[in-house]
Design an enzyme around this catalytic site. Structure first.
Site, PDB file in Angstrom:
ATOM      1  N   SER A 160       0.829  -1.211   0.000  1.00 54.14           N
ATOM      2  CA  SER A 160       0.000   0.000   0.000  1.00 54.14           C
ATOM      3  C   SER A 160       0.857   1.252   0.000  1.00 54.14           C
ATOM      4  O   SER A 160       0.379   2.337  -0.321  1.00 54.14           O
ATOM      5  CB  SER A 160      -0.876   0.037   1.254  1.00 54.14           C
ATOM      6  OG  SER A 160      -1.651  -1.113   1.359  1.00 54.14           O
ATOM      7  N   ASN A 238      -3.233   6.064  -1.687  1.00 56.41           N
ATOM      8  CA  ASN A 238      -3.134   6.268  -0.243  1.00 56.41           C
ATOM      9  C   ASN A 238      -2.595   7.631   0.154  1.00 56.41           C
ATOM     10  O   ASN A 238      -2.831   8.092   1.263  1.00 56.41           O
ATOM     11  CB  ASN A 238      -2.313   5.146   0.388  1.00 56.41           C
ATOM     12  CG  ASN A 238      -3.162   3.891   0.460  1.00 56.41           C
ATOM     13  OD1 ASN A 238      -4.318   3.945   0.858  1.00 56.41           O
ATOM     14  ND2 ASN A 238      -2.607   2.762   0.031  1.00 56.41           N
TER      15      ASN A 238
END
Ligand SMILES: NC(=O)c1ccc[n+]([C@@H]2O[C@H](COP(=O)([O-])OP(=O)(O)OC[C@H]3O[C@@H](n4cnc5c(N)ncnc54)[C@H](O)[C@@H]3O)[C@@H](O)[C@H]2O)c1
Length: 330
Positions: A160, A238
């Protein structure tokens, strides 16, 4: 999709609207790029490492939509059993809702081979790693993959936030030898994988155009819509999402609103399917914390500091949906 076509030929996306910082980043990447533009390779057999919520979803969609054989590796037999049972449940649900036939469900299941042995990845064309967001763990796995997998295999990570360049560097003790690091790329799938169309493709400094193009083409075969971003902390998804979630937690921590009101105003006011605290529970609060720590240390800006309350929830083991308790009870 026009930008993807550009990537397929040039290896990198170019946009007249790119900021000078982004242009600088891309030009540095081009400067270090190790190979001329090369076409995608064909993937017949895929390996997936980690059978948690992301790995299982990736394995299932690859087996069903891209119709490839998938070797699913997890160090925990319990996780594998849970994952395979969940795959059965999802396939049965799709059959009962007439989204797929029983034959497709059976063929998909047949293409999935669970194992606890990472050495079983010696015959794959591509691996997608989806173990927890711990830099040292991912580096250890990639060092193993470079040894075990065939020399043509593309080595992808579902990280991520961790630097692809750093993960790729773990494939060798000699940084001038890019034979393995050039095959490392990121395929950052969104959660839940069977539902979300978007996938972020990220190349590190060492990534070859062959690896980048293979990742793009394979994700398209899985029915996904790839976007490409640079190897910068948090990438695109993100970098934008986590400060939003963190701010919602700070609003809860400082009493600006209840969890229900925070979620309600964002859900009903911005037309998203769920509010930020529900979404955080769904992603996993440990995962959110790890990503914010990478953003904070990587970009050095206090606006990315993880909230104290988020840290406390993780310390308490209240990790969200997967642990039965987070901001809500499950
Ligand atoms: N959860 C999300 O919403 C989301 C979204 C996009 C990307 N990601 C990323 O995907 C990755 C996986 O996240 P997740 O939510 O699926 O985690 P998870 O905790 O649900 O699953 C991780 C799995 O990896 C297994 N594992 C641990 N060590 C291992 C090892 N050495 N070898 C093999 N298997 C091992 C665990 O047993 C577990 O089954 C992380 O990098 C995360 O940041 C998560």
């Amino acid at each position: 999709m026009a930008s993807i076509a550009r990537i397929a030929t040039n290896g990198f996306m170019s946009s007249p609207k790119s900021s000078s910082a982004a242009q600088r980043l891309r030009s540095i990447q081009r400067q270090f790029s190790t190979s001329p533009a090369m076409a995608a390779i064909e993937i017949k057999k895929l390996g997936v490492v980690g059978a948690g919520q992301m790995g299982l979803g990736i394995a299932l969609v690859a087996a069903q939509k891209a119709e490839v054989q998938v070797t699913l590796v997890d160090s925990s037999q319990k996780s594998l059993d849970k994952g395979m049972a969940f795959a059965d449940k999802l396939l049965s649900k799709d059959v009962s809702k007439q989204r797929i036939t029983q034959e497709i469900a059976d063929a998909t299941k047949k293409r999935l081979t669970p194992t606890t042995q990472i050495s079983d990845l010696s015959d794959v064309d591509m691996v997608i790693e989806a173990v927890p967001e711990i830099p040292s763990l991912k580096q250890q796995i990639f060092a193993q993959l470079a040894e075990i997998c065939p020399k043509h295999a593309i080595l992808a990570t579902n990280t991520s936030s961790i630097s692809i360049t750093k993960i790729a560097a773990a494939t060798t003790k000699d940084p001038t030898d890019t034979s393995a690091s050039s095959r490392v790329v990121s395929t950052h799938f969104m959660n839940p994988v069977p539902v979300q169309k978007g996938v972020e493709i990220i190349s590190g400094l060492q990534t070859s155009s062959e690896a980048l193009n293979t990742a793009v083409e394979f994700c398209k075969k899985m029915g996904k819509i790839p976007s490409v971003s640079a190897d910068s902390p948090g990438f695109l998804a993100n970098r934008i999402l986590m400060p939003y979630i963190n701010e919602a937690i700070i609003c809860l921590e400082t009493g600006v609103g209840t969890k229900e009101d925070i979620d309600s105003i964002m859900k009903n006011g911005t037309n998203v399917p769920m509010g930020p605290l529900t979404l955080a529970d769904f992603i996993g609060l440990d995962t959110c914390l790890s990503i914010l720590e990478v953003l904070h240390s990587g970009l050095g800006d206090s606006k990315y500091r993880p909230s104290v309350l988020l840290r406390q929830y993780v310390d308490a083991g209240w990790l969200g949906k997967k642990s039965g308790k987070g901001f809500y009870d499950y």
